[in-house]
Design an enzyme around this catalytic site. Sequence first.
Site, PDB file in Angstrom:
ATOM      1  N   ASP A  28       0.872  -1.184   0.000  1.00 55.88           N
ATOM      2  CA  ASP A  28       0.000   0.000   0.000  1.00 55.88           C
ATOM      3  C   ASP A  28       0.904   1.228   0.000  1.00 55.88           C
ATOM      4  O   ASP A  28       2.119   1.125   0.217  1.00 55.88           O
ATOM      5  CB  ASP A  28      -0.882  -0.021   1.262  1.00 55.88           C
ATOM      6  CG  ASP A  28      -1.785   1.205   1.362  1.00 55.88           C
ATOM      7  OD1 ASP A  28      -2.352   1.623   0.342  1.00 55.88           O
ATOM      8  OD2 ASP A  28      -1.915   1.762   2.473  1.00 55.88           O
ATOM      9  N   SER A  29       0.284   2.388  -0.182  1.00 58.51           N
ATOM     10  CA  SER A  29       1.038   3.634  -0.099  1.00 58.51           C
ATOM     11  C   SER A  29       1.574   3.855   1.313  1.00 58.51           C
ATOM     12  O   SER A  29       2.530   4.592   1.496  1.00 58.51           O
ATOM     13  CB  SER A  29       0.124   4.799  -0.462  1.00 58.51           C
ATOM     14  OG  SER A  29      -1.001   4.786   0.391  1.00 58.51           O
ATOM     15  N   TYR A  60      -0.597   8.290  -2.168  1.00 58.86           N
ATOM     16  CA  TYR A  60      -0.626   7.973  -3.594  1.00 58.86           C
ATOM     17  C   TYR A  60      -1.803   8.675  -4.278  1.00 58.86           C
ATOM     18  O   TYR A  60      -1.766   8.931  -5.476  1.00 58.86           O
ATOM     19  CB  TYR A  60      -0.804   6.454  -3.804  1.00 58.86           C
ATOM     20  CG  TYR A  60       0.459   5.628  -3.740  1.00 58.86           C
ATOM     21  CD1 TYR A  60       1.685   6.160  -3.338  1.00 58.86           C
ATOM     22  CD2 TYR A  60       0.418   4.273  -4.094  1.00 58.86           C
ATOM     23  CE1 TYR A  60       2.818   5.357  -3.280  1.00 58.86           C
ATOM     24  CE2 TYR A  60       1.546   3.479  -4.052  1.00 58.86           C
ATOM     25  CZ  TYR A  60       2.747   4.019  -3.642  1.00 58.86           C
ATOM     26  OH  TYR A  60       3.864   3.219  -3.600  1.00 58.86           O
ATOM     27  N   GLY A  61      -2.846   8.934  -3.505  1.00 57.85           N
ATOM     28  CA  GLY A  61      -4.095   9.449  -4.075  1.00 57.85           C
ATOM     29  C   GLY A  61      -3.944  10.740  -4.854  1.00 57.85           C
ATOM     30  O   GLY A  61      -4.742  11.033  -5.740  1.00 57.85           O
ATOM     31  N   CYS A  91      -4.133  -1.312  -2.140  1.00 57.75           N
ATOM     32  CA  CYS A  91      -4.326   0.134  -2.240  1.00 57.75           C
ATOM     33  C   CYS A  91      -5.172   0.367  -3.482  1.00 57.75           C
ATOM     34  O   CYS A  91      -4.822  -0.117  -4.570  1.00 57.75           O
ATOM     35  CB  CYS A  91      -2.959   0.795  -2.382  1.00 57.75           C
ATOM     36  SG  CYS A  91      -3.019   2.551  -2.757  1.00 57.75           S
ATOM     37  N   ASN A  92      -6.287   1.055  -3.314  1.00 58.55           N
ATOM     38  CA  ASN A  92      -7.159   1.305  -4.468  1.00 58.55           C
ATOM     39  C   ASN A  92      -6.463   2.194  -5.494  1.00 58.55           C
ATOM     40  O   ASN A  92      -6.603   1.983  -6.697  1.00 58.55           O
ATOM     41  CB  ASN A  92      -8.457   1.968  -4.021  1.00 58.55           C
ATOM     42  CG  ASN A  92      -9.402   0.969  -3.391  1.00 58.55           C
ATOM     43  OD1 ASN A  92     -10.273   0.438  -4.052  1.00 58.55           O
ATOM     44  ND2 ASN A  92      -9.209   0.687  -2.112  1.00 58.55           N
ATOM     45  N   GLU A 172      -5.095   8.974   9.054  1.00 61.62           N
ATOM     46  CA  GLU A 172      -3.680   8.794   9.433  1.00 61.62           C
ATOM     47  C   GLU A 172      -3.324   9.633  10.654  1.00 61.62           C
ATOM     48  O   GLU A 172      -2.491   9.249  11.461  1.00 61.62           O
ATOM     49  CB  GLU A 172      -2.764   9.219   8.281  1.00 61.62           C
ATOM     50  CG  GLU A 172      -2.880   8.344   7.072  1.00 61.62           C
ATOM     51  CD  GLU A 172      -1.671   7.456   6.858  1.00 61.62           C
ATOM     52  OE1 GLU A 172      -0.611   7.748   7.422  1.00 61.62           O
ATOM     53  OE2 GLU A 172      -1.814   6.468   6.132  1.00 61.62           O
ATOM     54  N   CYS A 204     -11.127   2.909  -0.635  1.00 64.28           N
ATOM     55  CA  CYS A 204      -9.792   3.253  -0.121  1.00 64.28           C
ATOM     56  C   CYS A 204      -9.573   2.371   1.101  1.00 64.28           C
ATOM     57  O   CYS A 204     -10.490   2.212   1.930  1.00 64.28           O
ATOM     58  CB  CYS A 204      -9.746   4.730   0.259  1.00 64.28           C
ATOM     59  SG  CYS A 204      -8.222   5.202   1.119  1.00 64.28           S
ATOM     60  N   THR A 205      -8.375   1.805   1.206  1.00 64.41           N
ATOM     61  CA  THR A 205      -8.138   0.837   2.280  1.00 64.41           C
ATOM     62  C   THR A 205      -8.000   1.505   3.659  1.00 64.41           C
ATOM     63  O   THR A 205      -7.890   0.807   4.666  1.00 64.41           O
ATOM     64  CB  THR A 205      -6.906  -0.036   1.962  1.00 64.41           C
ATOM     65  OG1 THR A 205      -5.802   0.813   1.632  1.00 64.41           O
ATOM     66  CG2 THR A 205      -7.191  -0.962   0.810  1.00 64.41           C
ATOM     67  N   HIS A 206      -8.016   2.826   3.694  1.00 64.53           N
ATOM     68  CA  HIS A 206      -8.057   3.517   4.987  1.00 64.53           C
ATOM     69  C   HIS A 206      -9.477   3.534   5.581  1.00 64.53           C
ATOM     70  O   HIS A 206      -9.634   3.647   6.792  1.00 64.53           O
ATOM     71  CB  HIS A 206      -7.636   4.987   4.828  1.00 64.53           C
ATOM     72  CG  HIS A 206      -6.164   5.212   4.732  1.00 64.53           C
ATOM     73  ND1 HIS A 206      -5.417   4.771   3.673  1.00 64.53           N
ATOM     74  CD2 HIS A 206      -5.307   5.852   5.562  1.00 64.53           C
ATOM     75  CE1 HIS A 206      -4.158   5.125   3.853  1.00 64.53           C
ATOM     76  NE2 HIS A 206      -4.065   5.789   4.994  1.00 64.53           N
TER      77      HIS A 206
HETATM   78  N1  DGL Z   1      -4.822   3.414   0.920  1.00 63.18           N
HETATM   79  C1  DGL Z   1      -4.876   4.196  -0.295  1.00 63.18           C
HETATM   80  C2  DGL Z   1      -5.993   3.658  -1.197  1.00 63.18           C
HETATM   81  O1  DGL Z   1      -6.571   2.605  -0.942  1.00 63.18           O
HETATM   82  C3  DGL Z   1      -5.162   5.670  -0.068  1.00 63.18           C
HETATM   83  C4  DGL Z   1      -4.137   6.496   0.614  1.00 63.18           C
HETATM   84  C5  DGL Z   1      -3.283   7.313  -0.311  1.00 63.18           C
HETATM   85  O2  DGL Z   1      -3.758   8.297  -0.908  1.00 63.18           O
HETATM   86  O3  DGL Z   1      -2.123   6.980  -0.395  1.00 63.18           O
HETATM   87  O4  DGL Z   1      -6.291   4.276  -2.197  1.00 63.18           O
END
Ligand code: DGL
Length: 285
Positions: A28-29, A60-61, A91-92, A172, A204-206
């Site tokens: 993931d990011s 990453y988003g 990570c999506n 976060e 999003c995995t968050h």
């Molecule tokens: N966990 C990332 C996702 O599933 C989002 C966090 C990010 O922007 O890095 O997209």
Amino acid sequence: MICFSIISPWFKVMVKAENLERPIGVFDSGIGGLTVAKAIKAHLPQERLVYFGDTAHLPYGDKSTAAIQAYSVKICDLLIRQNCKIILIACNSASAAAYELVREYVGRKAHVLNVIDPVVQLVGERFPQRTVGLIGTKQTVNSNVYKKKIDDLNAGICLKSLATPLLAPMIEEGFFNNTISESVIQTYLSDPALDGIEALILGCTHYPLIKEQIAAYYKGRVEVLDASELVARHVGAVLTQLGIASARLPGESHFYVSDYTASFEASTQLFFQKKVNLKHYPLWE
Ligand code: DGL
């Protein structure tokens, strides 16, 4: 020649056992993908994980597709070196930007999975002819990957999407289950872009960490779809299908980050619900 025919069956058995006990790579990011890693550990306790959080390049988003692809390929080099049998893009944003490329790059060295396909499949089965919402990062929403995959199902599903870039950094920073997160969530979910939805994909995995607050906002009117369980079950099904499920836990899971801070280590507990020992592994020396 005689020697070969005697050794060969044993060698095959050893190779097979080694193959089954190879770890599952998850990346993931940052530490958001630990929500998926936790679901995999609960569903497949005999599997060893190698987790990589690219904390040096978080989030990453907001990054370009090209940048996310370059990071993802670099991470796959590490996971291949760790002999992973499966690489799960947890990570999506990276699943949207880099899945096809990573699959090509990794080739036959490991089986590459993403966190989008299992949710799309569920939506196709459960919500034909209905209106479904999606929230995620700018990368995920603007890539239109969910829309393309859902349209390909030809199930008459109308997808309404909204980029919610504040949510991941908010989580976060530990802002969830409080009035600040409630107000941010309410502002996003009341956006007309999501009017009339009957289910909402947490893209999003968050977001599993704010699932309850999102569900509370909708008061049962909208089904909230959290991918972590689904993805864990999908990984289990693929292991069985490929005949590479481990029969016993071969060792400890490892957790790497590209940039280490004590605050990341503290936050991992929120996502994994267990203390995690993070090791620093810079992607670029
Ligand atoms: N966990 C990332 C996702 O599933 C989002 C966090 C990010 O922007 O890095 O997209």
